[in-house]
Design a protein around this motif. Structure first.
Motif, PDB file in Angstrom:
ATOM      1  N   MET A   1      -2.958  -0.059   6.867  1.00 16.89           N
ATOM      2  CA  MET A   1      -3.807  -0.977   7.636  1.00 16.89           C
ATOM      3  C   MET A   1      -5.224  -0.422   7.669  1.00 16.89           C
ATOM      4  SD  MET A   1      -2.169  -0.097  11.322  1.00 16.89           S
ATOM      5  CE  MET A   1      -1.701   1.583  11.707  1.00 16.89           C
ATOM      6  N   ASN A   2      -6.172  -1.310   7.944  1.00 16.04           N
ATOM      7  CA  ASN A   2      -7.578  -0.907   8.062  1.00 16.04           C
ATOM      8  C   ASN A   2      -8.094  -0.216   6.800  1.00 16.04           C
ATOM      9  OD1 ASN A   2      -7.568  -1.883  10.744  1.00 16.04           O
ATOM     10  ND2 ASN A   2      -6.715   0.055  11.449  1.00 16.04           N
ATOM     11  N   VAL A   3      -7.611  -0.697   5.656  1.00 17.52           N
ATOM     12  CA  VAL A   3      -8.076  -0.169   4.373  1.00 17.52           C
ATOM     13  C   VAL A   3      -8.554  -1.317   3.493  1.00 17.52           C
ATOM     14  CG1 VAL A   3      -6.598   1.889   4.399  1.00 17.52           C
ATOM     15  CG2 VAL A   3      -5.750  -0.222   3.364  1.00 17.52           C
ATOM     16  N   ARG A   4      -9.399  -0.980   2.538  1.00 16.79           N
ATOM     17  CA  ARG A   4      -9.882  -1.934   1.529  1.00 16.79           C
ATOM     18  C   ARG A   4      -9.385  -1.476   0.170  1.00 16.79           C
ATOM     19  NH1 ARG A   4     -15.101  -0.925   3.633  1.00 16.79           N
ATOM     20  NH2 ARG A   4     -15.383   0.229   1.727  1.00 16.79           N
ATOM     21  N   SER A   5      -8.994  -2.431  -0.644  1.00 20.12           N
ATOM     22  CA  SER A   5      -8.567  -2.111  -2.009  1.00 20.12           C
ATOM     23  C   SER A   5      -9.722  -2.339  -2.976  1.00 20.12           C
ATOM     24  CB  SER A   5      -7.386  -2.985  -2.430  1.00 20.12           C
ATOM     25  OG  SER A   5      -6.248  -2.664  -1.668  1.00 20.12           O
ATOM     26  N   GLY A   6      -9.832  -1.452  -3.943  1.00 19.31           N
ATOM     27  CA  GLY A   6     -10.842  -1.597  -4.978  1.00 19.31           C
ATOM     28  C   GLY A   6     -10.342  -2.485  -6.104  1.00 19.31           C
ATOM     29  N   ALA A   7     -11.018  -2.403  -7.240  1.00 18.86           N
ATOM     30  CA  ALA A   7     -10.648  -3.202  -8.408  1.00 18.86           C
ATOM     31  C   ALA A   7      -9.307  -2.729  -8.970  1.00 18.86           C
ATOM     32  CB  ALA A   7     -11.733  -3.087  -9.473  1.00 18.86           C
ATOM     33  N   LYS A   8      -8.537  -3.683  -9.456  1.00 20.89           N
ATOM     34  CA  LYS A   8      -7.245  -3.355 -10.066  1.00 20.89           C
ATOM     35  C   LYS A   8      -7.477  -2.844 -11.482  1.00 20.89           C
ATOM     36  CE  LYS A   8      -4.985  -7.005  -7.450  1.00 20.89           C
ATOM     37  NZ  LYS A   8      -4.288  -8.288  -7.502  1.00 20.89           N
ATOM     38  N   GLU A   9      -6.734  -1.810 -11.855  1.00 25.74           N
ATOM     39  CA  GLU A   9      -6.837  -1.285 -13.222  1.00 25.74           C
ATOM     40  C   GLU A   9      -5.515  -0.674 -13.637  1.00 25.74           C
ATOM     41  OE1 GLU A   9      -9.982   1.703 -12.729  1.00 25.74           O
ATOM     42  OE2 GLU A   9      -8.429   3.239 -12.677  1.00 25.74           O
ATOM     43  N   ASP A  10      -5.250  -0.750 -14.933  1.00 28.00           N
ATOM     44  CA  ASP A  10      -4.076  -0.073 -15.467  1.00 28.00           C
ATOM     45  C   ASP A  10      -4.351   1.420 -15.500  1.00 28.00           C
ATOM     46  OD1 ASP A  10      -2.346  -2.205 -15.916  1.00 28.00           O
ATOM     47  OD2 ASP A  10      -3.196  -2.639 -17.879  1.00 28.00           O
ATOM     48  N   ARG A  11      -3.386   2.200 -14.991  1.00 30.59           N
ATOM     49  CA  ARG A  11      -3.565   3.645 -14.957  1.00 30.59           C
ATOM     50  C   ARG A  11      -2.271   4.318 -15.381  1.00 30.59           C
ATOM     51  NH1 ARG A  11      -5.982   5.442  -9.416  1.00 30.59           N
ATOM     52  NH2 ARG A  11      -7.628   4.046 -10.109  1.00 30.59           N
ATOM     53  N   GLN A  12      -2.404   5.284 -16.255  1.00 34.63           N
ATOM     54  CA  GLN A  12      -1.246   6.058 -16.699  1.00 34.63           C
ATOM     55  C   GLN A  12      -0.989   7.147 -15.666  1.00 34.63           C
ATOM     56  OE1 GLN A  12       0.438   5.272 -19.674  1.00 34.63           O
ATOM     57  NE2 GLN A  12       1.992   6.649 -18.876  1.00 34.63           N
ATOM     58  N   LEU A  13       0.127   7.024 -14.950  1.00 36.02           N
ATOM     59  CA  LEU A  13       0.505   8.004 -13.943  1.00 36.02           C
ATOM     60  C   LEU A  13       1.691   8.812 -14.456  1.00 36.02           C
ATOM     61  CD1 LEU A  13       0.218   5.605 -10.871  1.00 36.02           C
ATOM     62  CD2 LEU A  13      -1.464   7.293 -11.630  1.00 36.02           C
ATOM     63  N   MET A  14       2.112   9.791 -13.679  1.00 37.58           N
ATOM     64  CA  MET A  14       3.216  10.649 -14.135  1.00 37.58           C
ATOM     65  C   MET A  14       4.489   9.856 -14.376  1.00 37.58           C
ATOM     66  SD  MET A  14       2.737  14.352 -12.283  1.00 37.58           S
ATOM     67  CE  MET A  14       2.921  13.865 -10.601  1.00 37.58           C
ATOM     68  N   THR A  15       4.638   8.734 -13.682  1.00 41.88           N
ATOM     69  CA  THR A  15       5.851   7.932 -13.815  1.00 41.88           C
ATOM     70  C   THR A  15       5.647   6.717 -14.716  1.00 41.88           C
ATOM     71  OG1 THR A  15       5.253   6.835 -11.752  1.00 41.88           O
ATOM     72  CG2 THR A  15       6.825   8.651 -11.606  1.00 41.88           C
TER      73      THR A  15
END
Length: 106
Positions: free
Chosen positions: A44-58
Protein backbone atom coordinates in the motif's frame (compact mmCIF):
# COMPACT_ATOMS: atom_id res chain seq x y z
CA UNK A 1 -9.25 -1.93 29.25
CA UNK A 2 -6.43 -3.51 27.28
CA UNK A 3 -4.10 -1.56 25.06
CA UNK A 4 -5.29 -1.15 21.51
CA UNK A 5 -2.70 -2.80 19.30
CA UNK A 6 -2.84 -2.17 15.59
CA UNK A 7 -1.69 -4.51 12.86
CA UNK A 8 2.00 -5.22 12.51
CA UNK A 9 3.23 -3.09 9.63
CA UNK A 10 6.26 -2.39 7.53
CA UNK A 11 7.14 1.20 6.69
CA UNK A 12 9.48 2.94 4.27
CA UNK A 13 12.82 3.24 6.07
CA UNK A 14 13.22 6.83 4.87
CA UNK A 15 9.88 8.49 5.65
CA UNK A 16 7.97 5.89 7.72
CA UNK A 17 5.08 5.75 5.24
CA UNK A 18 3.20 2.46 5.86
CA UNK A 19 3.79 0.22 2.85
CA UNK A 20 2.80 -3.34 3.83
CA UNK A 21 1.14 -5.52 6.46
CA UNK A 22 3.02 -8.34 8.15
CA UNK A 23 0.01 -10.58 7.57
CA UNK A 24 0.44 -10.14 3.81
CA UNK A 25 3.88 -11.79 3.71
CA UNK A 26 3.86 -14.74 1.32
CA UNK A 27 7.57 -15.59 1.58
CA UNK A 28 10.65 -14.33 3.40
CA UNK A 29 13.02 -16.32 1.22
CA UNK A 30 13.51 -13.87 -1.64
CA UNK A 31 16.81 -12.45 -2.75
CA UNK A 32 17.28 -8.95 -4.13
CA UNK A 33 20.41 -7.30 -5.50
CA UNK A 34 21.24 -5.89 -2.08
CA UNK A 35 20.25 -8.79 0.17
CA UNK A 36 17.12 -10.42 1.47
CA UNK A 37 13.64 -9.44 0.43
CA UNK A 38 10.08 -10.39 1.33
CA UNK A 39 7.27 -11.30 -1.06
CA UNK A 40 3.97 -9.63 -0.11
CA UNK A 41 0.53 -10.42 -1.52
CA UNK A 42 0.16 -6.66 -1.95
CA UNK A 43 1.60 -3.35 -0.80
CA UNK A 44 0.00 0.00 0.00
CA UNK A 45 1.02 3.63 -0.42
CA UNK A 46 3.39 2.74 -3.25
CA UNK A 47 3.66 3.74 -6.91
CA UNK A 48 4.64 1.36 -9.67
CA UNK A 49 7.04 2.39 -12.40
CA UNK A 50 7.10 1.32 -16.03
CA UNK A 51 6.65 -2.37 -16.76
CA UNK A 52 9.65 -4.14 -18.28
CA UNK A 53 10.81 -7.65 -18.95
CA UNK A 54 13.60 -8.55 -16.55
CA UNK A 55 15.70 -11.67 -16.29
CA UNK A 56 15.64 -12.69 -12.63
CA UNK A 57 17.14 -15.69 -10.88
CA UNK A 58 13.90 -17.59 -11.40
CA UNK A 59 13.53 -16.73 -15.08
CA UNK A 60 12.05 -14.00 -17.23
CA UNK A 61 9.30 -11.88 -15.65
CA UNK A 62 7.41 -8.71 -16.53
CA UNK A 63 8.04 -6.47 -13.53
CA UNK A 64 7.55 -2.87 -12.42
CA UNK A 65 9.73 -1.14 -9.85
CA UNK A 66 7.83 -0.06 -6.73
CA UNK A 67 8.49 3.30 -5.03
CA UNK A 68 7.22 4.84 -1.80
CA UNK A 69 4.28 7.11 -2.68
CA UNK A 70 5.45 9.72 -0.16
CA UNK A 71 9.22 10.10 -0.62
CA UNK A 72 9.77 8.25 -3.91
CA UNK A 73 12.37 5.83 -2.53
CA UNK A 74 12.72 2.61 -4.56
CA UNK A 75 11.58 -0.23 -2.30
CA UNK A 76 11.40 -3.26 -4.57
CA UNK A 77 9.33 -4.49 -7.49
CA UNK A 78 5.97 -5.91 -8.48
CA UNK A 79 5.55 -9.06 -10.55
CA UNK A 80 3.15 -8.15 -13.35
CA UNK A 81 3.53 -11.38 -15.33
CA UNK A 82 5.45 -14.62 -15.00
CA UNK A 83 6.28 -16.46 -18.20
CA UNK A 84 6.90 -19.85 -16.59
CA UNK A 85 4.02 -21.81 -15.08
CA UNK A 86 5.97 -22.59 -11.91
CA UNK A 87 6.33 -18.84 -11.25
CA UNK A 88 2.69 -17.81 -11.87
CA UNK A 89 2.01 -17.58 -8.12
CA UNK A 90 4.12 -14.39 -8.06
CA UNK A 91 1.85 -12.48 -10.44
CA UNK A 92 0.39 -9.35 -8.86
CA UNK A 93 2.61 -9.71 -5.79
CA UNK A 94 5.22 -7.26 -4.53
CA UNK A 95 8.80 -7.82 -3.40
CA UNK A 96 10.13 -5.32 -0.86
CA UNK A 97 13.81 -5.29 0.04
CA UNK A 98 14.32 -6.01 3.72
CA UNK A 99 16.77 -3.16 4.34
CA UNK A 100 14.35 -0.65 2.77
CA UNK A 101 11.49 -1.37 5.19
CA UNK A 102 11.19 -1.05 8.97
CA UNK A 103 8.84 -2.81 11.39
CA UNK A 104 6.09 -0.84 13.15
CA UNK A 105 3.83 -2.00 16.04
CA UNK A 106 5.98 -5.02 16.97
Amino acid sequence: MGDLIGPRLYSCYKCRNHVALHDDIVSKGFQAKNGRAFLFSHAMNVRSGAKEDRQLMTGLHLVADVHCADCGEALGWKYEKAYEDSQKYKEGKVVLEKFKIVKENW
